[in-house]
Scaffold this motif. Structure first.
Motif, PDB file in Angstrom:
ATOM      1  N   GLU A  28       0.848  -1.181   0.000  1.00 46.16           N
ATOM      2  CA  GLU A  28       0.000   0.000   0.000  1.00 46.16           C
ATOM      3  C   GLU A  28       0.887   1.236   0.000  1.00 46.16           C
ATOM      4  O   GLU A  28       1.844   1.299   0.773  1.00 46.16           O
ATOM      5  CB  GLU A  28      -0.920   0.008   1.232  1.00 46.16           C
TER       6      GLU A  28
ATOM      7  N   LYS B  26      -1.146   0.690  -3.638  1.00 43.65           N
ATOM      8  CA  LYS B  26      -0.974  -0.301  -4.702  1.00 43.65           C
ATOM      9  C   LYS B  26      -0.408   0.329  -5.970  1.00 43.65           C
ATOM     10  O   LYS B  26       0.397  -0.283  -6.661  1.00 43.65           O
ATOM     11  CB  LYS B  26      -2.339  -0.926  -5.003  1.00 43.65           C
TER      12      LYS B  26
ATOM     13  N   ASP C 232      -4.795   3.708  -3.816  1.00 42.38           N
ATOM     14  CA  ASP C 232      -4.985   2.351  -3.305  1.00 42.38           C
ATOM     15  C   ASP C 232      -5.794   1.482  -4.259  1.00 42.38           C
ATOM     16  O   ASP C 232      -5.627   0.265  -4.291  1.00 42.38           O
ATOM     17  CB  ASP C 232      -5.691   2.385  -1.942  1.00 42.38           C
TER      18      ASP C 232
END
Length: 636
Positions: A393, A395, A408
């Motif tokens: 995270e 991503k 994300d």
């Protein structure tokens, strides 16, 4: 100068799907520079692109196909298309590196014959065909106007007027020709023997982009210009400028409604406008993010409007502009800046698309490139690179013209700190879950919080074109290709590489084999070598490629390193000090990105600078060893 040649068929020079292992991805769009409808059939449309392509639609623009499954005019911009009363398609193109092409197709674009003998070096910017007698043609360009009375077999110069941008021939008399230039307009009534400047009512610096004659009243003429719209009721002897209702002044095309001459459409750099009262007032009927290059109306489809956009394909309205639908299925003139495969989900791949309009952004495919959907909901600057991280995270990270953004879910994006505007970020590399590096216009940047904030690494302040992770004396190191040459960062500071390459555009490090191979590529070719513990460069032979790029697939750790060139017919993959090759799916491909699929051995994806996405799904043994540095650079 190229020898004059008549009636030669233009050679196949671009991508087809007939190469073993290759297929096309279903990511559609185009930078449309010319759009025309067949006057005999309202549902037959032709368009030309900035990449030299010509497409056809037989259903009013819903679906498009490439008649020759390739690029008929590589290296040229198809700026003008005309369908004559015989149904022949004429194309006028100007070259990206000079010269031009005039060609005709009698079979809907499947084959083309050159009709530019003696004009091969003429940069063609405008074309007109006599509607009554298609044997009579006119072309204009940077150095004059030419006429042919025998379908382009021979040409006669009728004006030396410079910087001709537009042409129109009176449908009643082919001796009357209108010429628009970068500065105002001209007319001849005697076939070019004499010319009169028609500038009454026109400002001095008016650049005339298009000329449209009302077929119901040929004395009525409309112009699109850099300064709004002009019209004349007396063949250009007096002009009236209309600008009421426009939010911008640069109008690139104008079209008269064939069923109502009081209704005029104007395509601007910020949307499509319409007037219903002969220009007195204008209303915006599309989004302002349309950059409109052409508008096509047809009396056989009175409610339909077909709009050609810059970088964003085709939009069609079936209700006179109340609603528009993007209609680019089959158009593959798509610019890809970056590709990334999801390391956690099989078949999921992402692309940074540079359409140049409202469709620019990040696209995803859940089926290995067969179909694509827009991902980002947050409006982003032009995305130059994508990093998709494994089990981390955030991503997603992207580099843009205005710094780094993170997300994300790929839909909602946040601007990383500090928001240095403008700072161009061309590449992002992951060192570990929290440490990243980026190549930028402000030097090498680094992040220690997974990309949410960045700072300059050491004193690397010069513009950095590319970066790659490798090792020095068995320790992790970062290579950077800067404006002052190649540097390496070992964790303590930057140092130069003695005897290393001084110039290049792209950089990669291959970790396959016994020794690490560092590759630098650019306009001047390819340089490969090893770097020892004392930072000395030891050259090894490389494939002889001009205008080359070296690209890393994925996150650069244990992934492939590829060499390509716009003139190459093969793709090279590093294997130790040697290179394996696979035939490319066509010639003159500008490869901008490569991504290997970690879930499917032998599958990888190519992102191109104008022809979309290609998918290679051959076997892992499809890459054959054909070049060895140990052999002194000779092909085996």
């Amino acid at each position: 100068m190229r020898k004059p040649i008549l009636f030669i068929i233009i050679v196949f020079m671009a991508a087809s799907t007939g190469f073993a292992g290759w297929s096309r991805g279903g990511l559609f769009g185009a930078d449309v520079r010319a759009l025309v409808a067949d006057p005999r059939n309202p549902d037959t449309l032709f368009l030309g692109t900035s990449q030299g392509e010509v497409y056809i639609s037989s259903d009013g623009g819903r679906f498009w196909s490439n008649p020759r499954d390739g690029v008929p005019f590589p290296g040229y911009v198809v700026d003008n298309l005309v369908v004559d009363r015989y149904g022949r398609v004429w194309a006028a193109c100007w070259g990206l590196w000079g010269g031009g092409v005039i060609a005709v197709s009698a079979d809907g674009g499947k084959t083309w014959s050159r009709r530019d003998a003696g004009l091969e070096e003429f940069s063609v910017r405008a074309m007109a065909v006599d509607s009554r007698n298609p044997e009579v043609l006119f072309v204009g360009g940077l150095t004059g106007v030419y006429r042919s009375r025998d379908s382009g077999q021979t040409w006669t110069q009728i004006s030396d007027r410079e910087n001709v941008e537009s042409l129109a021939v009176d449908p009643r008399d082919d001796n009357r020709l209108y010429v628009g230039t970068w500065r105002q307009a001209w007319r001849t009534d005697d076939g070019g023997a004499t010319w009169v400047k028609i500038d009454q009512g026109m400002v001095l610096d008016t650049d005339v982009f298009t000329i449209n004659i009302d077929p119901a009243n040929p004395d009525s003429v409309w112009l699109s210009t850099c300064g709004w719209v002009y019209s004349s009721a007396n063949r250009g002897n007096q002009w009236t400028r209309y600008k009421n209702g426009f939010n911008n002044r640069r109008i690139q095309s104008v079209a008269i409604d064939p069923t109502d001459s009081h209704s005029i459409y104007a395509g601007s750099v910020a949307g499509l406008y319409r007037t219903s009262d002969s220009g007195q007032g204008w209303e915006l009927i599309s989004g302002e993010d349309f950059v409109v290059n052409a508008v096509v109306l047809h009396k056989g489809r009175p409610n339909r409007i077909v709009v050609a956009t810059e970088g964003d394909g085709i939009y069609v309205s079936q209700d006179k502009g109340k609603t528009f639908q993007r209609s680019s299925h089959g158009l593959r003139n798509v610019r890809i800046a970056s590709l990334a495969v999801d390391p956690d989900v099989s078949g999921r791949i992402f692309a940074a698309v540079l359409f140049g309009g409202r469709a620019s952004g990040i696209y995803q495919s859940a089926n290995s490139g067969q179909t694509w959907d827009r991902l980002n909901e947050t409006k982003l600057p032009e995305v130059l690179c994508i990093a998709v991280r494994h089990d981390a995270e955030p991503k997603f990270l992207v580099g843009t013209e205005q710094g780094v953004f993170w997300s994300d879910d790929g839909k909602v994006w946040t601007h990383s700190e500090p928001q240095m505007v403008p700072v161009r970020v061309d590449k992002i590399l992951q060192f570990n879950q929290v440490r990243l590096f980026a190549a930028s216009s402000e030097g090498v940047l680094t992040s220690k919080d997974a990309g949410k904030s960045w700072y300059r690494l050491g004193d690397a302040k010069g513009r950095t074109a590319d970066i790659a992770l490798g090792t020095i004396d068995g320790k992790r190191a970062l290579y950077a290709l800067t404006e002052t040459g190649m540097l390496v960062f070992d964790g303590a500071g930057w140092s130069s590489i003695s005897g290393g390459p001084e110039k290049g555009r792209t950089l990669a490090v291959s970790t396959e084999g016994n020794r690490e191979l560092v590759v630098v590529a650019g306009v001047q070719g390819v340089q490969s070598g090893h770097v020892d513990a004392q930072r000395h460069w030891h050259s090894v032979s490389s494939p002889k490629l001009a205008f080359a790029s070296v690209l890393e697939s994925g996150d650069a750790l244990g992934r492939g390193v590829y060499l390509t060139s716009r003139d190459a017919t093969d793709l090279f993959r590093a294997s130790g000090d040697s290179w394996k090759t696979v035939p490319l799916p066509g010639h003159s491909l500008e490869i901008a990105a490569i991504a290997e699929d970690p879930f499917h051995s032998g599958r990888f994806y190519l992102g191109t600078g104008g022809q979309g996405v290609f998918i290679y799904a051959g076997s892992s043994t499809g890459l054959e060893p054909t070049y060895s540095a140990g052999s002194g650079g000779e092909t085996k």
